[in-house]
Write a protein that holds these residues in place. Structure first.
Motif, PDB file in Angstrom:
ATOM      1  N   TRP A  17       0.876  -1.269  -0.079  1.00 48.60           N
ATOM      2  CA  TRP A  17       0.087   0.051   0.048  1.00 48.60           C
ATOM      3  C   TRP A  17       0.915   1.095  -0.067  1.00 48.60           C
ATOM      4  O   TRP A  17       2.077   1.057   0.381  1.00 48.60           O
ATOM      5  N   ARG A  28      -4.034   7.372   5.297  1.00 48.39           N
ATOM      6  CA  ARG A  28      -4.913   6.943   4.343  1.00 48.39           C
ATOM      7  C   ARG A  28      -4.468   6.321   3.305  1.00 48.39           C
ATOM      8  O   ARG A  28      -3.272   6.764   2.707  1.00 48.39           O
ATOM      9  N   VAL A  40      -8.931   3.470   2.625  1.00 50.37           N
ATOM     10  CA  VAL A  40      -8.666   2.990   4.112  1.00 50.37           C
ATOM     11  C   VAL A  40      -8.040   3.807   5.126  1.00 50.37           C
ATOM     12  O   VAL A  40      -6.890   4.488   4.864  1.00 50.37           O
ATOM     13  N   LEU A  51      -9.139   1.364  12.415  1.00 49.53           N
ATOM     14  CA  LEU A  51      -8.792   0.924  11.027  1.00 49.53           C
ATOM     15  C   LEU A  51     -10.483   1.072  10.472  1.00 49.53           C
ATOM     16  O   LEU A  51     -11.359   0.579  10.974  1.00 49.53           O
ATOM     17  N   SER A  52     -10.603   1.966   9.405  1.00 47.17           N
ATOM     18  CA  SER A  52     -11.538   2.347   8.840  1.00 47.17           C
ATOM     19  C   SER A  52     -11.754   2.466   7.378  1.00 47.17           C
ATOM     20  O   SER A  52     -10.818   2.803   6.650  1.00 47.17           O
ATOM     21  N   ILE A  53     -12.872   1.760   6.583  1.00 52.05           N
ATOM     22  CA  ILE A  53     -13.087   2.160   5.239  1.00 52.05           C
ATOM     23  C   ILE A  53     -14.192   3.339   5.445  1.00 52.05           C
ATOM     24  O   ILE A  53     -15.370   2.854   5.597  1.00 52.05           O
ATOM     25  N   LYS A 101     -15.330  -0.865  10.240  1.00 47.43           N
ATOM     26  CA  LYS A 101     -14.138  -0.446  11.106  1.00 47.43           C
ATOM     27  C   LYS A 101     -13.628  -1.798  11.665  1.00 47.43           C
ATOM     28  O   LYS A 101     -14.422  -2.770  11.690  1.00 47.43           O
ATOM     29  N   VAL A 118      -6.218  -5.289   8.448  1.00 45.40           N
ATOM     30  CA  VAL A 118      -6.496  -4.376   7.495  1.00 45.40           C
ATOM     31  C   VAL A 118      -6.852  -5.366   6.163  1.00 45.40           C
ATOM     32  O   VAL A 118      -7.413  -4.974   5.367  1.00 45.40           O
ATOM     33  N   LEU A 121     -10.432  -6.346   6.960  1.00 49.45           N
ATOM     34  CA  LEU A 121     -11.257  -5.149   6.513  1.00 49.45           C
ATOM     35  C   LEU A 121     -11.456  -5.043   4.968  1.00 49.45           C
ATOM     36  O   LEU A 121     -12.528  -5.035   4.515  1.00 49.45           O
ATOM     37  N   LEU A 122     -10.294  -5.007   4.198  1.00 48.20           N
ATOM     38  CA  LEU A 122     -10.338  -5.101   2.613  1.00 48.20           C
ATOM     39  C   LEU A 122     -11.196  -6.277   2.341  1.00 48.20           C
ATOM     40  O   LEU A 122     -12.121  -5.978   1.239  1.00 48.20           O
TER      41      LEU A 122
END
Length: 146
Positions: A17, A28, A40, A51-53, A101, A118, A121-122
């Motif tokens: 990333w 971000r 993200v 951690l958030s989208i 989240k 992460v 999350l993805l």
């Protein structure tokens, strides 16, 4: 020993990333995925790593809704999806928009755990973005006219 905020960019770069610093504790990363662009945000807040989208939906795809203005039944469906999820959950942000989240305590947190969170999350975003959007649209069709 707690994972230091300075170590977070390296963890994200290890996933290939390209994190961009928002401030000295927040980054971000914008990623192109099979379900569109995903943003993200990772924030080290001392005892917790958030951690958030944000936003969960691709901008422009749900213009009729958002900011807490959702059709009847949609948020209940979103909560039902949460029952099936581990490590990540859907929530509403301060503006009432849907976010995905994960929150990790930083005490004894290892880089591999951050990478796992992460990644989860993805994967969850890729799995659920379209079905959750479809549920929103379906709930909108079923809602009585305003």
């Amino acid at each position: 020993m707690a994972l230091d905020a300075k170590e977070i960019p390296g963890v994200l770069k290890g996933l290939k990333w390209e994190p961009r610093a928002i401030d000295d504790r927040t980054w971000r990363a914008t990623l192109q995925t099979g379900v569109g662009v995903v943003r993200v945000v990772v924030r080290h807040a001392g005892a917790w790593l958030y951690l958030s989208i944000i936003p969960f939906f691709e901008p422009g795809t749900i213009d009729r809704w958002g900011a807490g203005n959702y059709p009847i039944g949609f948020l209940g469906r979103l909560l039902a999806v949460n029952r099936n999820l581990n490590m990540v959950k859907f929530a509403l942000d301060d503006d009432g928009d849907v976010v995905l989240k994960s929150e990790l305590p930083t005490e004894n947190l290892q880089a591999a755990e951050v990478a796992a969170a992460v990644t989860q999350l993805l994967k969850t975003a890729e799995q659920y973005r379209q079905p959750v959007r479809d549920a929103l649209i379906e709930a909108g069709r079923a809602a009585p006219p305003a």
